[in-house]
Design an enzyme around this catalytic site. Structure first.
Site, PDB file in Angstrom:
ATOM      1  N   HIS A 132     -42.132  -2.504 -47.753  1.00  0.00           N
ATOM      2  CA  HIS A 132     -41.231  -1.205 -46.804  1.00  0.00           C
ATOM      3  C   HIS A 132     -40.118  -0.926 -47.817  1.00  0.00           C
ATOM      4  O   HIS A 132     -38.999  -0.981 -48.103  1.00  0.00           O
ATOM      5  CB  HIS A 132     -40.693  -3.071 -45.646  1.00  0.00           C
ATOM      6  CG  HIS A 132     -41.639  -2.889 -44.531  1.00  0.00           C
ATOM      7  ND1 HIS A 132     -42.929  -3.911 -45.086  1.00  0.00           N
ATOM      8  CD2 HIS A 132     -40.714  -3.310 -43.266  1.00  0.00           C
ATOM      9  CE1 HIS A 132     -43.602  -3.833 -43.189  1.00  0.00           C
ATOM     10  NE2 HIS A 132     -42.057  -3.398 -42.581  1.00  0.00           N
ATOM     11  N   GLY A 181     -45.679   2.007 -45.010  1.00  0.00           N
ATOM     12  CA  GLY A 181     -46.942   1.277 -43.953  1.00  0.00           C
ATOM     13  C   GLY A 181     -45.684   1.262 -42.931  1.00  0.00           C
ATOM     14  O   GLY A 181     -46.499   1.735 -41.506  1.00  0.00           O
ATOM     15  N   HIS A 182     -44.635   1.583 -42.715  1.00  0.00           N
ATOM     16  CA  HIS A 182     -43.236   1.549 -42.007  1.00  0.00           C
ATOM     17  C   HIS A 182     -42.325   2.729 -42.590  1.00  0.00           C
ATOM     18  O   HIS A 182     -41.608   2.533 -42.935  1.00  0.00           O
ATOM     19  CB  HIS A 182     -42.624   0.558 -41.928  1.00  0.00           C
ATOM     20  CG  HIS A 182     -41.927  -0.349 -40.540  1.00  0.00           C
ATOM     21  ND1 HIS A 182     -41.538   1.363 -40.222  1.00  0.00           N
ATOM     22  CD2 HIS A 182     -41.255  -0.900 -39.989  1.00  0.00           C
ATOM     23  CE1 HIS A 182     -40.451   0.391 -38.700  1.00  0.00           C
ATOM     24  NE2 HIS A 182     -40.407  -0.301 -39.045  1.00  0.00           N
ATOM     25  N   HIS A 258     -48.400  -0.214 -33.869  1.00  0.00           N
ATOM     26  CA  HIS A 258     -47.004  -0.783 -33.977  1.00  0.00           C
ATOM     27  C   HIS A 258     -45.878  -0.347 -33.367  1.00  0.00           C
ATOM     28  O   HIS A 258     -45.811   0.826 -33.820  1.00  0.00           O
ATOM     29  CB  HIS A 258     -46.593  -1.253 -35.232  1.00  0.00           C
ATOM     30  CG  HIS A 258     -45.096  -2.514 -35.653  1.00  0.00           C
ATOM     31  ND1 HIS A 258     -44.568  -1.387 -35.590  1.00  0.00           N
ATOM     32  CD2 HIS A 258     -44.968  -3.510 -35.270  1.00  0.00           C
ATOM     33  CE1 HIS A 258     -43.289  -2.555 -36.092  1.00  0.00           C
ATOM     34  NE2 HIS A 258     -44.115  -3.938 -35.572  1.00  0.00           N
ATOM     35  N   GLU A 310     -47.224  -6.248 -32.111  1.00  0.00           N
ATOM     36  CA  GLU A 310     -45.910  -5.809 -31.412  1.00  0.00           C
ATOM     37  C   GLU A 310     -46.574  -4.590 -31.442  1.00  0.00           C
ATOM     38  O   GLU A 310     -46.009  -3.229 -31.283  1.00  0.00           O
ATOM     39  CB  GLU A 310     -45.037  -6.020 -32.386  1.00  0.00           C
ATOM     40  CG  GLU A 310     -44.732  -7.230 -32.875  1.00  0.00           C
ATOM     41  CD  GLU A 310     -43.315  -7.516 -34.304  1.00  0.00           C
ATOM     42  OE1 GLU A 310     -43.146  -6.608 -34.860  1.00  0.00           O
ATOM     43  OE2 GLU A 310     -43.876  -8.125 -34.273  1.00  0.00           O
ATOM     44  N   GLU A 326     -40.324  -4.281 -27.819  1.00  0.00           N
ATOM     45  CA  GLU A 326     -39.277  -4.959 -28.888  1.00  0.00           C
ATOM     46  C   GLU A 326     -38.141  -3.441 -28.393  1.00  0.00           C
ATOM     47  O   GLU A 326     -38.066  -2.974 -28.481  1.00  0.00           O
ATOM     48  CB  GLU A 326     -39.775  -4.672 -29.433  1.00  0.00           C
ATOM     49  CG  GLU A 326     -38.427  -5.163 -31.442  1.00  0.00           C
ATOM     50  CD  GLU A 326     -39.386  -4.649 -32.487  1.00  0.00           C
ATOM     51  OE1 GLU A 326     -40.583  -5.183 -33.239  1.00  0.00           O
ATOM     52  OE2 GLU A 326     -38.113  -4.484 -33.661  1.00  0.00           O
ATOM     53  N   CYS A 328     -36.157  -3.022 -30.481  1.00  0.00           N
ATOM     54  CA  CYS A 328     -35.952  -1.783 -31.561  1.00  0.00           C
ATOM     55  C   CYS A 328     -37.207  -0.544 -31.597  1.00  0.00           C
ATOM     56  O   CYS A 328     -36.784   1.163 -31.324  1.00  0.00           O
ATOM     57  CB  CYS A 328     -36.274  -2.024 -33.668  1.00  0.00           C
ATOM     58  SG  CYS A 328     -35.498  -2.900 -33.978  1.00  0.00           S
ATOM     59  N   CYS A 406     -34.936  -7.436 -37.057  1.00  0.00           N
ATOM     60  CA  CYS A 406     -34.283  -6.022 -36.953  1.00  0.00           C
ATOM     61  C   CYS A 406     -33.069  -5.592 -36.177  1.00  0.00           C
ATOM     62  O   CYS A 406     -32.627  -4.443 -36.748  1.00  0.00           O
ATOM     63  CB  CYS A 406     -35.920  -5.530 -36.843  1.00  0.00           C
ATOM     64  SG  CYS A 406     -36.986  -5.941 -36.173  1.00  0.00           S
TER      65      CYS A 406
HETATM   66 ZN   LIG Z   1     -36.121  -4.777 -33.570  1.00  0.00          ZN
END
Ligand SMILES: [Zn+2]
Length: 623
Positions: A132, A181-182, A258, A310, A326, A328, A406
């Site tokens: 991250h 990765g994100h 994800h 997720e 989620e 987010c 998050c």
């Molecule tokens: Zn979140």
């Protein structure tokens, strides 16, 4: 087409004025206390302390997930939007002090990440799958751009630029191979390009987007290297699609992996495709958007059907009780939708934008501003949630904070940035995309949208220009002065000067079914008013809610109640309840069902869980 920025907009709206005040006056001060670990019985954040440790001014240890720095960056971004609307010298001083702390944690070469500085200094850029680093860098840059735009101060922006330049020197063709990765850095670099005019940042965003999914599996190769250690050991089993790196992005057809990562990546792809006018990438964005919203989205605008990972699963798999949805991910859907609107001008992108905002995003935050949802199911039975381990991710009431936090600061930054999504200008065309009471002055143009209930008054001073009002799905728009177009806009040619235009926008109530392939919703109905999805709670309807039966032709009365205010009516209708009388201790029976008449009362989904723990349900069996 360009959005009119947050800093230019003044909000004056029956619902949103108080919603923004809640975030500015309650949520953001509360989060500051959380980031400093001053709220009792809340999950520890340690975020500010980590920066002090990295800066060498604290002897404490690092604590928290590897991406905890991003919580502070998102807070700073949200505060920036508030400062851009209204000056607050004390808050600005607090930000300046915090920015000095961030600067003190930055390494001599520009690198900035408290986990890798304090815990794993030799492991920089070795674990893109889990580290991250680029994700946190992205949120830093978004905060730096927002703070610069709000205050004109470039101290944080310069910190960002030093880091972005290091990233640019490190990654790219002929340099180190990598992508996050994100995803998040891509979106941020594009914002940095837009504010600085420096084309290198756009190219670097393009490198991260285009390299993804090409050639050998970067993440698997990193895992096999000597000395590799896992940060999230389960992640290695997730497969490349979890990270949207299973195929080059132009070859991807369905939303995968994800859900938050997917939305951030697709949003950046849409930005990059628009700025570089890349037809293949535009096509990929359109396919991914279409798949997301017509096959894999909950009726609440929620995304991600599976807890493990997720993530997205397959088309039409949308379980109401065990899904993830989620907060987010729906914020990400708003980002993706607004960018798809910029790409296509298709008004239905804003229907999705509102569906995400009015339901899952608003659900993320409690009415007190101190409690938050991370997971947003469509059906909750508290006894099952407490006893069934497969539902352990579901919370029946909002939480003060989370160990992985998050969502709350992401909510703060999206909600404070909403004014920047209301209007767009394209030469002498003005788009009114979401009907939130507000005004702005820009150049020689003054625009004011005022409304009381369903009656809207639009004042324009300036022009000449064409005005386009978006006709939201499931609402009636009546405006004699406007001409209705086939593409969902109402339009008028404003000849110039000052003039007021009036229209009426009335949300309709409709009963929806899901596509027959949505197994979990087969034979069931749900209710929407405008784009607000409704739910039943046991606070208004006796449990069990599974006994309720909703007639397909149900007609609803709207009722205003004190706790919800005028902007969010309760919906009431006559329905049925399956009688339990003749069951006599049996679990299965061949007898025909007996029904009792009952009243069914529904509230906006976003408001569930504000009256203590109780049952909640969005889908009802049809009778
Ligand atoms: Zn979140």
């Amino acid at each position: 087409m360009k959005f009119v920025p947050v800093a230019d907009i003044k909000i004056d709206d029956p619902l949103w004025t108080s919603q923004f005040a809640l975030v500015r006056d309650v949520v953001l001060p509360y989060m500051w206390e959380i980031l400093n670990d001053r709220i009792e019985n809340a999950e520890k954040s340690h975020c500010i302390e980590n920066f002090k440790v990295a800066a060498g001014t604290s002897d404490d240890e690092f604590y928290g997930p590897v991406f905890v720095d991003s919580d502070l960056y998102k807070w700073l971004e949200a505060v920036s939007y508030c400062l851009s609307v209204e000056k607050d010298p004390a808050l600005e001083a607090l930000c300046d002090q915090t920015i000095e702390l961030i600067g003190a944690a930055q390494q001599a070469d520009g690198y900035l990440n408290t986990y890798f500085t304090v815990v794993a200094p030799g492991k920089r850029w070795t674990n893109h799958m889990e580290g991250h680093e680029l994700y946190c860098a992205g949120h830093l840059i978004e905060a730096g751009v927002a703070y610069f735009k709000a205050t004109g101060k470039d101290r944080l922006l310069k910190i960002c630029i030093r880091f972005a330049d290091l990233i640019d020197q490190t990654f790219g063709k002929g340099k180190k191979r990598g992508y996050p990765g994100h995803p998040e850095i891509e979106l941020a670099l594009i914002r940095l390009y837009e504010v600085s005019g420096e084309a290198r940042y756009l190219s670097l965003a393009g490198y991260f987007i285009n390299e993804r999914g090409q050639g050998s599996n970067l993440f698997a190769e990193e895992c096999e290297k000597d000395g590799h250690s896992f940060i999230f050991p389960d992640m290695v089993h997730f497969g490349a699609d979890y990270f949207q790196s299973h195929l080059p992005v132009r070859e991807q057809n369905s939303a995968a992996g994800h859900a938050v990562r997917a939305m951030y990546l697709y949003s950046a792809m849409a930005d990059y495709a628009r700025l570089t006018d890349d037809p293949d990438l535009i096509n990929a964005c359109e396919r991914l958007y279409e798949n997301t919203v017509t096959r894999q989205m909950y009726v609440t605008g929620g995304l991600g059907a599976a807890k493990l990972g997720e993530r997205f699963t397959v088309d039409y798999d949308l379980p109401p009780d065990s899904g993830y949805a989620e907060t987010c991910a729906s914020i990400g859907l708003m980002l993706f939708s607004s960018r798809m609107w910029l790409l296509t001008g298709d008004k239905s992108c804003y229907d999705i934008w509102e569906q995400a905002l009015f339901n899952t995003v608003l659900s993320g935050i409690g009415r007190d501003g101190h409690h938050f949802f991370y997971v947003n199911p469509l059906e909750v039975i508290p006894q099952s949630v407490s006893q069934n381990p497969t539902l352990a991710h579901v919370k029946t009431e909002r939480r003060k904070w989370f160990s992985v936090a998050c969502c709350p600061p992401n909510l703060a930054r999206i909600l404070t940035s909403i004014p920047g999504y209301i209007y767009a200008l394209d030469g002498n065309r003005l788009f009114i995309l979401t009907h939130i009471g507000s005004s702005f002055k820009k150049g020689g143009l003054y625009v004011k949208l005022a409304h009381k209930g369903d009656e809207y008054a639009l004042t324009i001073d300036g022009g000449p220009m064409e005005i386009l009002l978006r006709h939201p799905d499931n609402s009636t728009l009546i405006g004699d002065q406007f001409e209705e177009r086939a593409d969902g806009y109402f339009t008028i040619q404003h000849a110039g000067g000052r003039k007021e235009y009036n229209y009426c926008l009335v949300p309709q109530v409709r009963i929806l079914k899901a596509h027959p392939r949505v197994s979990a919703a087969a034979g069931k109905l749900c209710v929407q008013r405008g784009l607000t999805t409704y739910c039943a709670e046991a606070a208004d309807n006796a449990a069990p809610l599974s006994s309720l039966r909703l007639p397909e032709e149900a007609v609803f009365n709207e009722e205003r109640v004190g706790w919800l205010g005028d902007a969010m009516p309760i919906l009431k209708t006559a329905g049925y309840r399956v009688s339990e009388e003749n069951w006599n201790g049996t679990l299965y029976s061949s007898q025909s069902s007996e029904y009792e008449s009952c009243e069914i009362a529904l509230i906006p989904y976003s408001q569930w869980g504000n009256r203590g723990e109780n049952e909640m349900r969005v889908w009802f069996v049809e009778k």
